[in-house]
Scaffold this active site. Structure first.
Site, PDB file in Angstrom:
ATOM      1  N   LYS A  35      -7.397   2.705  -1.393  1.00 17.35           N
ATOM      2  CA  LYS A  35      -7.328   3.161  -0.003  1.00 17.35           C
ATOM      3  C   LYS A  35      -6.253   4.239   0.086  1.00 17.35           C
ATOM      4  O   LYS A  35      -5.197   4.133  -0.567  1.00 17.35           O
ATOM      5  CB  LYS A  35      -6.981   1.957   0.872  1.00 17.35           C
ATOM      6  CG  LYS A  35      -6.976   2.207   2.370  1.00 17.35           C
ATOM      7  CD  LYS A  35      -6.689   0.902   3.121  1.00 17.35           C
ATOM      8  CE  LYS A  35      -6.722   1.045   4.629  1.00 17.35           C
ATOM      9  NZ  LYS A  35      -6.476  -0.237   5.326  1.00 17.35           N
TER      10      LYS A  35
ATOM     11  N   SER B 254      -9.847  -1.277   8.944  1.00 17.52           N
ATOM     12  CA  SER B 254      -9.596   0.110   8.609  1.00 17.52           C
ATOM     13  C   SER B 254      -9.941   0.500   7.178  1.00 17.52           C
ATOM     14  O   SER B 254     -10.107   1.683   6.897  1.00 17.52           O
ATOM     15  CB  SER B 254      -8.132   0.437   8.876  1.00 17.52           C
ATOM     16  OG  SER B 254      -7.290  -0.310   8.010  1.00 17.52           O
TER      17      SER B 254
ATOM     18  N   SER C 153      -8.163  -5.719   8.219  1.00 18.67           N
ATOM     19  CA  SER C 153      -8.712  -4.487   7.634  1.00 18.67           C
ATOM     20  C   SER C 153      -9.307  -4.606   6.252  1.00 18.67           C
ATOM     21  O   SER C 153      -9.909  -3.651   5.772  1.00 18.67           O
ATOM     22  CB  SER C 153      -7.648  -3.395   7.610  1.00 18.67           C
ATOM     23  OG  SER C 153      -7.524  -2.856   8.894  1.00 18.67           O
TER      24      SER C 153
HETATM   25  N1  GLN Z   1      -8.274  -3.384  13.391  1.00 19.88           N
HETATM   26  C1  GLN Z   1      -6.910  -3.843  13.408  1.00 19.88           C
HETATM   27  C2  GLN Z   1      -6.035  -2.812  14.043  1.00 19.88           C
HETATM   28  O1  GLN Z   1      -6.544  -1.819  14.448  1.00 19.88           O
HETATM   29  C3  GLN Z   1      -6.483  -4.166  12.010  1.00 19.88           C
HETATM   30  C4  GLN Z   1      -5.927  -3.032  11.264  1.00 19.88           C
HETATM   31  C5  GLN Z   1      -5.484  -3.384   9.903  1.00 19.88           C
HETATM   32  O2  GLN Z   1      -5.619  -4.520   9.454  1.00 19.88           O
HETATM   33  N2  GLN Z   1      -4.884  -2.404   9.254  1.00 19.88           N
HETATM   34  O3  GLN Z   1      -4.852  -2.975  14.160  1.00 19.88           O
END
Ligand code: GLN
Length: 485
Positions: free
Chosen positions: A80, A155, A179
């Site tokens: 990532k 994400s 994420s």
């Molecule tokens: N979707 C969650 C957020 O927007 C999780 C993001 C993540 O785990 N990096 O914060």
């Protein structure tokens, strides 16, 4: 077994390398060819690292020739793009870091490198990992390999799509609120979020430092355990990692779960959940019962506060962590008449709408006069949520829940409504708030062919139970999902 690269598991590729049916260099080329074949449709990758891949593959082939290979040697993988690999870009999918080149390897990359896997490239994400669909990437969204009109989740949507579509054999992501698990669920693969403190965060671009963990995506539970084995452990560069011994995870992979004590928290089956997804998850839970586990409905009474608590604690940490992107120290710098104007111009031009929204919420919630009402309250709620989980694991080996309330949604469906986007994480954020590990394992597909994941939760540092339960479930289901592309 298919010898087509896109369908291979990590384990199968490793066996082919050991039998010298393929070289690491050929395998790397197959990965790059697959990226070139499908990534114009998926956009899982922000960029390839072809020189690095060739160099890594050469090292792997030398090790194989010397008889020094391990299971990860020569295996193509992706990172990532919020994880640093020396000499490669690390944009976090933000304009503000578009031209940033990493000066060092993240600890996870360094640890993995000892086993000589082959880095193929860096994957797409929501800007700074804020989002659930990869649509917040400054460089365009990632598509779901099962349906190109749908999101891959987020994400870490790029890493999930890259593994699901057979571009690489495993990938790393970060999970602050879901994420890794949510995109794994949307893309029909396995995604593991470790215990907070199990894996070093050194060299990960920080989102919420008290919640972030780096974890892994793979096609199978066993493959995930192989990669995780090389990443876990204490690190002098991250004081939040703990000196808990790392067990041999592959020795935990047994199909026998008779007598395993399983809790099913009733708060995780909510109104508004997609009925088909719910049915798939309920069937999965019944499967565990039929395999001889003891099942019990139970309660995590403070679970309903998880999402609210998360959207206070995380923005407060974001507002602090993102203050370093000031147009002076890193990345994009837009000139101005004075220092304040440089800050203003650089951050205005470099940051997208979601980071700006969260910086404002976080700054507000932690400012004098509001701190007690918001941040302090959220931290108190966090202690209660954490206690719910630690109490539960006095009694149960694992908990089973849905990973997400729905299968993958359509691109554009939620972008205009941040609240509905935040709800995508309603089942995943509690684990980050409590610091406990979780894994999403494919549980089935809907009538229209969209994957649905089951979340398995364990107590602090009990990842081996996730691997055990996940492995047994995966073998019993024998789904072997592969998208048609
Ligand atoms: N979707 C969650 C957020 O927007 C999780 C993001 C993540 O785990 N990096 O914060």
């Amino acid at each position: 077994m298919s010898n087509d690269f896109k369908d291979l598991t990590l384990k199968q590729a490793s066996e082919m390398l050991a039998r010298k049916e393929v070289s690491a260099s050929e395998l790397a080329q197959s990965a790059i060819n697959r990226v070139k074949e499908v990534d114009s449709k998926l956009h899982a990758f922000l960029y390839l690292a072809e020189d690095r891949a060739a160099a890594d593959a050469k090292l792997a082939d030398d090790a194989i020739a010397q008889g020094e290979a391990t299971v990860l040697t020569g295996i193509p993988y992706a990172l990532k793009d919020n994880l640093l690999a020396k000499g490669l870009q690390a944009t976090a999918a933000s304009k503000i870091l578009e031209n940033y080149i990493a000066a060092y390897d993240a600890t996870v990359v360094k640890k993995l490198s000892q086993s000589l896997p082959v880095l193929i490239g860096k994957t797409n994400l929501d800007e700074f990992a804020m989002g659930s669909s990869t649509e917040n990437s400054a460089f365009g969204p990632t598509k779901n390999p099962y349906d190109l009109e749908r999101v891959a989740g987020g994400s870490s949507g790029g890493s999930a799509a890259a593994v699901a579509s057979g571009e690489v054999l495993f990938a790393l992501g970060s999970d602050t609120g879901g994420s890794i698990r949510q995109p794994a669920s949307f893309c029909g693969i396995v995604g593991l979020k470790p215990t907070y403190g199990r894996v070093s965060r050194y060299g990960a671009i920080a989102l919420g430092s008290s919640l972030d963990q780096i974890g892994v995506f793979a096609k199978t539970v066993e493959d995930a355990s192989f990669a995780f084995q090389s990443m876990a452990g204490q690190d002098a560069h991250d004081a939040t990692t703990l000196p808990v011994p790392v067990p041999d995870y592959s020795s935990m992979l047994s199909e026998d779960i008779k007598g395993m004590k399983i809790g099913v928290p009733k708060e995780y089956f909510i109104d508004g959940m997609d009925p088909e997804a719910e049915e798939i998850v309920r069937d999965a839970i019944r499967k565990f019962e039929s395999m001889g586990a003891h099942m019990e409905e139970m309660s995590l009474p403070h679970a309903k506060y998880s999402l609210a608590c998360y959207y206070i604690i995380l923005p407060v940490e974001i507002s602090a962590n993102l203050s370093r992107y000031d147009g002076i120290r890193y990345g994009l710098s837009v000139p101005g008449k004075n220092l304040e104007e440089v800050y203003y111009n650089s951050r205005s031009a470099g940051l997208g709408a979601e980071p700006k929204r969260r910086i404002m919420i976080g700054t507000y919630a932690s400012s004098a006069g509001y701190f007690d009402a918001y941040y302090k309250k959220a931290k108190q709620a966090q202690a209660l949520i954490r206690k719910d989980f630690t109490d539960a694991f006095q009694k149960y080996d694992i908990l089973l829940t849905p990973t997400c309330p729905t299968p993958a949604f359509k691109l554009g469906e939620k972008v205009a409504d941040p609240l509905s986007m935040y709800l995508a994480d309603v089942f995943t954020v509690g684990l980050n708030i409590a610091g406990v590990p979780g894994i999403s394992v494919p549980a089935g597909v809907t009538a229209s062919g969209l994957p649905v994941g089951l979340q398995i939760v364990a107590g602090h540092f009990a990842e081996s139970k996730l691997f055990h339960a996940g492995f047994a479930f995966e073998k019993a289901m024998n789904l072997n999902l592969r998208p048609k592309m």
